[in-house]
Scaffold this active site. Structure first.
Site, mmCIF file in Angstrom:
data_model
loop_
_atom_site.group_PDB
_atom_site.id
_atom_site.type_symbol
_atom_site.label_atom_id
_atom_site.label_comp_id
_atom_site.label_asym_id
_atom_site.label_seq_id
_atom_site.Cartn_x
_atom_site.Cartn_y
_atom_site.Cartn_z
ATOM 1 N NE ARG A 74 3.797 -7.253 2.677
ATOM 2 C CZ ARG A 74 2.572 -6.888 2.326
ATOM 3 N NH1 ARG A 74 1.532 -7.418 2.941
ATOM 4 N NH2 ARG A 74 2.382 -6.015 1.372
ATOM 5 C CB CYS A 85 4.500 -7.886 -1.029
ATOM 6 S SG CYS A 85 6.143 -7.176 -1.262
ATOM 7 C CG ASP A 108 4.140 -3.792 3.923
ATOM 8 O OD1 ASP A 108 5.358 -3.918 4.229
ATOM 9 O OD2 ASP A 108 3.758 -3.256 2.867
#
Length: 154
Positions: free
Chosen positions: A14, A8, A123
């Protein structure tokens, strides 16, 4: 041993969540010795830091450990050392693609989530919705295990 790398942006929300959840699910399935799991970010802003408090708190509530997970930046060697490089959003895909050779296969996390309309994993660093991200990560990790069973014979 099969290896999976989640990627990520900053490697604090994440991808470490996916790393912890997949490890947990692999343990429950008796497959933890057959799959190596790690995570990285495309940026280095948080290198060395533990996962975001929102990720830690949510996973702790579910009995999922984040022990040993620290943020780091992805490097070219990761693309050679991991069988599955799985990115969380389209920006991550583009950044990893620039780093990769043409033959490196990069997967989108949402492709492992059956029947989803999501094109990316949101996110929670920006949305604040760690629950939404967790629901997607949990489903995607189950899909990854299914894929590994089919493709790798686990």
């Amino acid at each position: 041993m099969v290896s999976v790398l989640f990627v990520c942006l900053g490697n604090i929300c994440r991808s470490p969540m996916a790393e912890a959840v997949l490890r947990h699910q692999l343990r429950e399935e008796g497959l933890v010795e057959k799959v190596r799991v790690d995570s990285a970010g495309t940026g280095n802003w948080h290198a060395g830091e533990p996962p975001h408090r929102g990720t830690r708190d949510l996973l702790a509530d579910r009995g999922i450990s984040v022990d040993g997970i620290r943020a780091r930046q992805i490097g070219k060697q990761d693309l050679e050392n991991f069988d599955y490089v799985i990115v969380m959003d389209n920006n991550n895909y583009g950044d990893v693609k620039k780093l990769a050779r043409n033959e490196t296969e990069i997967h989108r996390f949402v492709d492992f989530i059956p029947d989803t309309e999501y094109k990316e994993v949101p996110d929670p660093y920006f949305t604040g919705d760690f629950e939404e991200t967790y629901r997607l990560v949990e489903a995607g990790c189950q899909g990854i295990i299914k894929t590994l069973r089919e493709r790798e014979g686990l």
